[in-house]
Design an enzyme around this catalytic site. Structure first.
Site, PDB file in Angstrom:
ATOM      1  N   ASP A  30       0.843  -1.190   0.000  1.00  0.00           N
ATOM      2  CA  ASP A  30       0.000   0.000   0.000  1.00  0.00           C
ATOM      3  C   ASP A  30       0.885   1.249   0.000  1.00  0.00           C
ATOM      4  O   ASP A  30       1.898   1.315   0.707  1.00  0.00           O
ATOM      5  CB  ASP A  30      -0.915  -0.007   1.233  1.00  0.00           C
ATOM      6  CG  ASP A  30      -2.074   0.957   1.093  1.00  0.00           C
ATOM      7  OD1 ASP A  30      -3.225   0.499   0.990  1.00  0.00           O
ATOM      8  OD2 ASP A  30      -1.825   2.193   1.085  1.00  0.00           O
ATOM      9  N   ASN A  87     -12.985  -3.459   2.432  1.00  0.00           N
ATOM     10  CA  ASN A  87     -13.944  -2.371   2.589  1.00  0.00           C
ATOM     11  C   ASN A  87     -14.883  -2.367   1.388  1.00  0.00           C
ATOM     12  O   ASN A  87     -14.431  -2.442   0.248  1.00  0.00           O
ATOM     13  CB  ASN A  87     -13.211  -1.030   2.675  1.00  0.00           C
ATOM     14  CG  ASN A  87     -12.351  -0.917   3.920  1.00  0.00           C
ATOM     15  OD1 ASN A  87     -12.729  -1.372   4.993  1.00  0.00           O
ATOM     16  ND2 ASN A  87     -11.171  -0.313   3.783  1.00  0.00           N
ATOM     17  N   GLN A  94     -14.131   2.535   1.403  1.00  0.00           N
ATOM     18  CA  GLN A  94     -13.566   2.126   0.112  1.00  0.00           C
ATOM     19  C   GLN A  94     -13.304   3.358  -0.740  1.00  0.00           C
ATOM     20  O   GLN A  94     -14.197   4.184  -0.956  1.00  0.00           O
ATOM     21  CB  GLN A  94     -14.511   1.169  -0.630  1.00  0.00           C
ATOM     22  CG  GLN A  94     -13.868   0.619  -1.905  1.00  0.00           C
ATOM     23  CD  GLN A  94     -14.728  -0.420  -2.620  1.00  0.00           C
ATOM     24  OE1 GLN A  94     -15.871  -0.683  -2.242  1.00  0.00           O
ATOM     25  NE2 GLN A  94     -14.167  -1.010  -3.659  1.00  0.00           N
ATOM     26  N   SER A  95     -12.059   3.478  -1.198  1.00  0.00           N
ATOM     27  CA  SER A  95     -11.683   4.640  -2.002  1.00  0.00           C
ATOM     28  C   SER A  95     -11.228   4.263  -3.404  1.00  0.00           C
ATOM     29  O   SER A  95     -11.187   5.124  -4.283  1.00  0.00           O
ATOM     30  CB  SER A  95     -10.578   5.431  -1.293  1.00  0.00           C
ATOM     31  OG  SER A  95      -9.440   4.623  -1.093  1.00  0.00           O
ATOM     32  N   VAL A  96     -10.883   2.997  -3.600  1.00  0.00           N
ATOM     33  CA  VAL A  96     -10.530   2.509  -4.942  1.00  0.00           C
ATOM     34  C   VAL A  96     -11.552   1.438  -5.308  1.00  0.00           C
ATOM     35  O   VAL A  96     -11.678   0.432  -4.589  1.00  0.00           O
ATOM     36  CB  VAL A  96      -9.096   1.946  -4.980  1.00  0.00           C
ATOM     37  CG1 VAL A  96      -8.787   1.399  -6.372  1.00  0.00           C
ATOM     38  CG2 VAL A  96      -8.071   3.015  -4.586  1.00  0.00           C
ATOM     39  N   HIS A 100     -10.473  -5.218  -3.347  1.00  0.00           N
ATOM     40  CA  HIS A 100      -9.137  -5.530  -2.853  1.00  0.00           C
ATOM     41  C   HIS A 100      -9.195  -5.952  -1.406  1.00  0.00           C
ATOM     42  O   HIS A 100     -10.061  -5.510  -0.654  1.00  0.00           O
ATOM     43  CB  HIS A 100      -8.185  -4.332  -3.009  1.00  0.00           C
ATOM     44  CG  HIS A 100      -8.743  -3.041  -2.490  1.00  0.00           C
ATOM     45  ND1 HIS A 100      -9.623  -2.272  -3.209  1.00  0.00           N
ATOM     46  CD2 HIS A 100      -8.557  -2.399  -1.308  1.00  0.00           C
ATOM     47  CE1 HIS A 100      -9.954  -1.201  -2.504  1.00  0.00           C
ATOM     48  NE2 HIS A 100      -9.331  -1.264  -1.343  1.00  0.00           N
ATOM     49  N   HIS A 102      -7.052  -5.912   2.062  1.00  0.00           N
ATOM     50  CA  HIS A 102      -5.898  -5.395   2.797  1.00  0.00           C
ATOM     51  C   HIS A 102      -5.338  -6.519   3.674  1.00  0.00           C
ATOM     52  O   HIS A 102      -6.110  -7.260   4.298  1.00  0.00           O
ATOM     53  CB  HIS A 102      -6.314  -4.267   3.743  1.00  0.00           C
ATOM     54  CG  HIS A 102      -6.870  -3.047   3.070  1.00  0.00           C
ATOM     55  ND1 HIS A 102      -6.150  -1.884   2.943  1.00  0.00           N
ATOM     56  CD2 HIS A 102      -8.084  -2.795   2.518  1.00  0.00           C
ATOM     57  CE1 HIS A 102      -6.896  -0.963   2.336  1.00  0.00           C
ATOM     58  NE2 HIS A 102      -8.077  -1.494   2.069  1.00  0.00           N
TER      59      HIS A 102
END
Ligand code: 5GP
Ligand code: ZN
Length: 114
Positions: A30, A87, A94-96, A100, A102
């Site tokens: 990240d 997320n 969630q931003s992308v 995914h 983590h």
């Protein structure tokens, strides 16, 4: 998918600090780590969020967990413990919008998360 950051990483158009890769998944560090070990595991196939996962993705999503296990071992944190987080949606942070997982480790992690 056009205009997806993580698809561009899969394509090699944007550099990533890759720690694990196979035919189905890619894992990289990240860019803004929240723990000494903070790795993102993504399916190479574009799926926007967990809400968009369908039955035929079941095996693929399972491979994210298998990758997490391998990565934890390789990072030396398998025995002390690590956290996997997915997320989903804005309220979860969630931003992308390419699904995914983590993998967080290397410090005591609080529960519940904020
Ligand atoms: P989310 O908030 O969607 O669950 O997680 C997205 C993660 O992607 C964040 O932890 C963020 O730091 C990471 N990230 C965003 N842009 C980049 C990038 O360009 N490269 C890498 N390696 N990570 C990124
Ligand atoms: Zn994508």
């Amino acid at each position: 998918m056009d205009n997806c950051l993580f698809c561009k990483m899969v394509a090699g158009d944007i550099p990533a600090d890759v720690v694990y890769e196979n035919d189905d998944v890619l894992a990289f560090r990240d860019i803004n780590p929240q723990a000494p070990v903070h790795i993102l595991i993504i399916p190479k196939k574009h799926v926007a969020t967990l809400n968009d996962v369908v039955e035929e993705d079941a095996m693929l999503m399972g491979k994210l967990f298998l990758a997490a296990k391998e990565i934890a071992e390789a990072e030396g944190v398998a025995d002390e413990g690590y956290r996997t987080v997915v997320n989903c949606g804005a309220s979860a942070g969630q931003s992308v919008f390419h699904v995914h997982m983590h993998v967080l480790a290397g410090r005591p992690l609080q529960w519940p998360p904020g």
